[in-house]
Design a protein around this motif. Sequence first.
Motif, PDB file in Angstrom:
ATOM      1  N   LEU A  10       0.837  -1.196   0.000  1.00  0.00           N
ATOM      2  CA  LEU A  10       0.000   0.000   0.000  1.00  0.00           C
ATOM      3  C   LEU A  10       0.875   1.249   0.000  1.00  0.00           C
ATOM      4  N   GLN A  11       0.526   2.197  -0.858  1.00  0.00           N
ATOM      5  CA  GLN A  11       1.198   3.492  -0.895  1.00  0.00           C
ATOM      6  C   GLN A  11       0.155   4.598  -0.743  1.00  0.00           C
ATOM      7  N   ILE A  12       0.476   5.584   0.089  1.00  0.00           N
ATOM      8  CA  ILE A  12      -0.399   6.737   0.273  1.00  0.00           C
ATOM      9  C   ILE A  12       0.371   7.993  -0.116  1.00  0.00           C
ATOM     10  N   HIS A  13      -0.180   8.711  -1.092  1.00  0.00           N
ATOM     11  CA  HIS A  13       0.436   9.958  -1.554  1.00  0.00           C
ATOM     12  C   HIS A  13      -0.355  11.128  -0.975  1.00  0.00           C
ATOM     13  N   ILE A  14       0.354  12.042  -0.325  1.00  0.00           N
ATOM     14  CA  ILE A  14      -0.277  13.202   0.310  1.00  0.00           C
ATOM     15  C   ILE A  14       0.294  14.458  -0.333  1.00  0.00           C
ATOM     16  N   LYS A  15      -0.597  15.370  -0.702  1.00  0.00           N
ATOM     17  CA  LYS A  15      -0.130  16.637  -1.243  1.00  0.00           C
ATOM     18  C   LYS A  15      -1.035  17.763  -0.784  1.00  0.00           C
ATOM     19  N   LYS A  16      -0.467  18.953  -0.711  1.00  0.00           N
ATOM     20  CA  LYS A  16      -1.245  20.126  -0.314  1.00  0.00           C
ATOM     21  C   LYS A  16      -2.087  20.593  -1.489  1.00  0.00           C
ATOM     22  N   ARG A  17      -3.343  20.904  -1.208  1.00  0.00           N
ATOM     23  CA  ARG A  17      -4.229  21.387  -2.266  1.00  0.00           C
ATOM     24  C   ARG A  17      -3.755  22.747  -2.770  1.00  0.00           C
ATOM     25  N   LYS A  18      -3.353  23.624  -1.833  1.00  0.00           N
ATOM     26  CA  LYS A  18      -2.841  24.948  -2.178  1.00  0.00           C
ATOM     27  C   LYS A  18      -1.430  25.081  -1.604  1.00  0.00           C
TER      28      LYS A  18
ATOM     29  N   ASP B 157      -7.448  20.905   3.284  1.00  0.00           N
ATOM     30  CA  ASP B 157      -6.169  21.451   2.794  1.00  0.00           C
ATOM     31  C   ASP B 157      -5.299  20.400   2.125  1.00  0.00           C
ATOM     32  N   LEU B 158      -5.603  19.115   2.360  1.00  0.00           N
ATOM     33  CA  LEU B 158      -4.747  18.038   1.867  1.00  0.00           C
ATOM     34  C   LEU B 158      -5.551  17.068   1.011  1.00  0.00           C
ATOM     35  N   LEU B 159      -4.884  16.499   0.003  1.00  0.00           N
ATOM     36  CA  LEU B 159      -5.488  15.500  -0.876  1.00  0.00           C
ATOM     37  C   LEU B 159      -4.717  14.192  -0.750  1.00  0.00           C
ATOM     38  N   LEU B 160      -5.438  13.081  -0.699  1.00  0.00           N
ATOM     39  CA  LEU B 160      -4.832  11.761  -0.556  1.00  0.00           C
ATOM     40  C   LEU B 160      -5.128  10.908  -1.780  1.00  0.00           C
ATOM     41  N   ASN B 161      -4.118  10.197  -2.261  1.00  0.00           N
ATOM     42  CA  ASN B 161      -4.267   9.183  -3.310  1.00  0.00           C
ATOM     43  C   ASN B 161      -3.658   7.884  -2.789  1.00  0.00           C
ATOM     44  N   ILE B 162      -4.311   6.761  -3.063  1.00  0.00           N
ATOM     45  CA  ILE B 162      -3.840   5.458  -2.594  1.00  0.00           C
ATOM     46  C   ILE B 162      -3.602   4.549  -3.783  1.00  0.00           C
ATOM     47  N   ASN B 163      -2.450   3.868  -3.781  1.00  0.00           N
ATOM     48  CA  ASN B 163      -2.148   2.826  -4.759  1.00  0.00           C
ATOM     49  C   ASN B 163      -1.930   1.528  -4.004  1.00  0.00           C
ATOM     50  N   GLN B 164      -2.484   0.427  -4.545  1.00  0.00           N
ATOM     51  CA  GLN B 164      -2.356  -0.856  -3.866  1.00  0.00           C
ATOM     52  C   GLN B 164      -2.323  -1.987  -4.876  1.00  0.00           C
ATOM     53  N   ASN B 165      -1.369  -2.908  -4.681  1.00  0.00           N
ATOM     54  CA  ASN B 165      -1.320  -4.125  -5.473  1.00  0.00           C
ATOM     55  C   ASN B 165      -2.120  -5.190  -4.733  1.00  0.00           C
ATOM     56  N   ILE B 166      -3.119  -5.748  -5.399  1.00  0.00           N
ATOM     57  CA  ILE B 166      -4.074  -6.603  -4.709  1.00  0.00           C
ATOM     58  C   ILE B 166      -4.530  -7.698  -5.643  1.00  0.00           C
TER      59      ILE B 166
ATOM     60  N   VAL C  91     -11.858   0.210  -0.230  1.00  0.00           N
ATOM     61  CA  VAL C  91     -11.106   1.398   0.164  1.00  0.00           C
ATOM     62  C   VAL C  91     -10.457   1.117   1.509  1.00  0.00           C
ATOM     63  N   PRO C  92      -9.124   1.208   1.629  1.00  0.00           N
ATOM     64  CA  PRO C  92      -8.483   0.945   2.923  1.00  0.00           C
ATOM     65  C   PRO C  92      -8.975   1.918   3.990  1.00  0.00           C
ATOM     66  N   VAL C  93      -9.137   1.408   5.210  1.00  0.00           N
ATOM     67  CA  VAL C  93      -9.552   2.246   6.336  1.00  0.00           C
ATOM     68  C   VAL C  93      -8.327   2.959   6.886  1.00  0.00           C
ATOM     69  N   LEU C  94      -8.368   4.278   6.894  1.00  0.00           N
ATOM     70  CA  LEU C  94      -7.231   5.082   7.330  1.00  0.00           C
ATOM     71  C   LEU C  94      -7.451   5.600   8.739  1.00  0.00           C
ATOM     72  N   GLU C  95      -6.361   5.800   9.457  1.00  0.00           N
ATOM     73  CA  GLU C  95      -6.449   6.426  10.767  1.00  0.00           C
ATOM     74  C   GLU C  95      -7.050   7.816  10.637  1.00  0.00           C
ATOM     75  N   LYS C  96      -7.886   8.187  11.623  1.00  0.00           N
ATOM     76  CA  LYS C  96      -8.507   9.504  11.584  1.00  0.00           C
ATOM     77  C   LYS C  96      -7.469  10.615  11.744  1.00  0.00           C
ATOM     78  N   CYS C  97      -6.340  10.281  12.341  1.00  0.00           N
ATOM     79  CA  CYS C  97      -5.305  11.315  12.498  1.00  0.00           C
ATOM     80  C   CYS C  97      -4.641  11.653  11.171  1.00  0.00           C
ATOM     81  N   LEU C  98      -4.842  10.804  10.152  1.00  0.00           N
ATOM     82  CA  LEU C  98      -4.275  11.067   8.829  1.00  0.00           C
ATOM     83  C   LEU C  98      -5.210  12.026   8.095  1.00  0.00           C
ATOM     84  N   LEU C  99      -4.848  13.296   8.076  1.00  0.00           N
ATOM     85  CA  LEU C  99      -5.718  14.319   7.503  1.00  0.00           C
ATOM     86  C   LEU C  99      -5.718  14.250   5.987  1.00  0.00           C
ATOM     87  N   GLY C 100      -6.787  14.758   5.396  1.00  0.00           N
ATOM     88  CA  GLY C 100      -6.862  14.891   3.954  1.00  0.00           C
ATOM     89  C   GLY C 100      -8.124  14.289   3.375  1.00  0.00           C
TER      90      GLY C 100
END
Length: 744
Positions: free
Chosen positions: A284-292, A328-337, A343-352
């Motif tokens: 699993l890979q999670i890509h995080i980027k700022k919207r602005k 403020d943040l956008l998340l993209n997920i890539n997964q080999n399955i 949709v993977p369940v993410l920790e609530k502390c992971l913003l975006g």
Amino acid sequence: HINRSQTAQSKCEVCIGKLCQHSVTLINNTEVVFNCAHPEDIFTVEIVKQIGRDRCNEYPSLQNFSRTFTWNVSTQAQKAFSLNFTKAGLRQIRPTESCQDKHVYTVSAGRTTLGRFCRHGTIKGMKVSNEGSVSLQVPGKGQMDPTTFDISVGDHIPLLPIIQVSLPEEESSQEFLSPNYPDSFPDNDLVTWSFRVPPKYYTTVRIQNYTDPKCQRKDARLEYQLYFKRVVKKLSETQLSEYQGSFNLSLQNCPMQPSSALSLHFSISAIKRGSEDLRKEKELQIHIKKRKPKSACVLKLNSQIQETATIFSSRISYLSFYDCAEEDLLLNINQNIGRVLMVPVLEKCLLGVLQQVTWRLYVPQHGAVELMFPLGSQQQSLAGQTCNSSVLLTVTEHEQGNITVGQFCPQGPIHKVQIRSNITVTASPVDSNDLRQITYALLKGSFMETINEHYIFTVLPKKDTSVLLATPAWPVGMRPYSTVSWIVSFPSQLEAQVVFTNVSQVSCPNQHKGIKVQKQGSRDETYSWRIGEKLKDVVVEESFYLNMSNCRPSKGSFSVVNKILSITLSVLSVLLVLVVAVLAVVCIINRKKKKQAAPEVSVYNPNGHAFLPGLHGIPKTTEDEDVHIYHCIDDTMVYGHLLKDGTEMNHFEPAVDSYQAFTGPTERQPLTEPEVGVYRLFTGLEKGYVSGLVLADASVLLNPCPSKGASTTLHLSYDTNGKVLKILLWRRNWETKKKMVVCR
């Protein structure tokens, strides 16, 4: 205060000495007498005491009466008092509700009623500035618990009240009402609920009901004070959803216009979730980027400030967010399955905002992948076909570069898709929704043995619907030499019309025969075209295959959009229903003059066709007689070629008084006038009837009721090759001198 109930029928009074009246107020110890036997059924008692830090105790002599204990609390200037209900807790109720133990609390701050409450709830305390009161209604013969709550004085608070709520360590749902509910919350005032949430619990706030005031300035609003940010919401907006951690919720009223009001009824629910360890997710890979990029949000990965960050489930990473809101943040997920796509369940502390999830499926050698839709069939996302969904699925193959097979959304005829190459499936939200809300499986992937075609779509269209099906990679065009098949299945005795609505202009150097329609279970092509030929609409009466294979075009690219129109009853099925209906009408008409009929006999037609039965005799009629005509079906819909060659018919045992479904092929083009050849006449006896007619593999029940004094005639019209062009069945009643056409 001892008061006679306003609804009491008795004129009983309370007396002090010789003075008797319906109510009295006692300040000191005083002896009172009631001039009736059971005053506790007629009078109520209110006990009021001004207190600072002490409490009011019970009065044993008044215990049989329904009592209201009221504690008025006032503090010094710039001070506030706290009510502590931790020993029992309170639960807010509506104005019309009552408590199971009949003990009802009412808490007020100044002239504002904060609410009515029962014991044993999640409200553990309240803070009120300057002055307020607590009232407790106790039923007659019930004992007040003096240890239910405590009062203490503390520092000043700059708002009306603070209501302290501790949610239990279990899944729960609580309801809360604004002060003075259902009347208006005070003008330009503020109230705060402070929610303490246990660890690993996630809370959601829902508005149940509200009245929105007309404001002179600003707006009424809800304000959330979260751990690291402040969020303002209108009453009409969606509120906090699955938030982890404690928070405050404030209701702020505006300066209202006259005759305006603000009231609010909301609920808060809590569910428990275990800690989601992303290391359990494979590749699993999670890509995080700022919207602005220029926003105040600061993103840190392993203590380093980043504009974008990528974390892997196989590694431990340390993320920090400063002054960052969810949006403020956008998340993209890539997964080999390999199997179920969720949709993977993410920790609530992971913003975006989760805007995209991509799964990669690698097909074994000499294999293929099959995609099933757990929530039902899908449809392709094409112009003219509406997708009512919050998620769009894009399937891409990687055999020769990245080629988009298609985009899909729910509520359609596509049951499954099979592809002979490695693919990726990308889920993206519609209308900027957050994919975190998707908690169900979107696709189920499985591997199978290789298939001959590159793509196979299994299609199950519904009756009386139309669907669009596009070739893979529409509108770019299929890659050279690739093949696609649609397996279209529907119930028997139904038919589908295939219309080629959009076909690209393409040329193949070798006149490639690239489009075929073939009935399921048959090896013969029903229809076929070469690429570049004009495609004609076709009607197929059985489940069928629609196959397309691309060449290496010398010009253009190959792409087609097919439209399968409404699935309707086949023409023959309609004919059979109408024939039976018309003959039933004829039966009723002739039974009114029913006479004894002659016995049935079988007649051999010299043309080689066996017909059940007819009695000999030719009625003499003229064309100018008065005729009553009953049409079973219009002449233009005649399919006379259903009568097979006589040699075949001799081996067929015609059915009598029965119905059998027709399964043979039919010709779709209507015959045109004038007819060619001779007009031959087949007749029964003068006083007989025709009871059955056999058409090829089907038996069509033609059974006019037997009637003495009537005759039935069967006319067959042939072409020069002996092929039947028209069948006319009619009967003549000799008494009325009229003939009726039963069926053409």
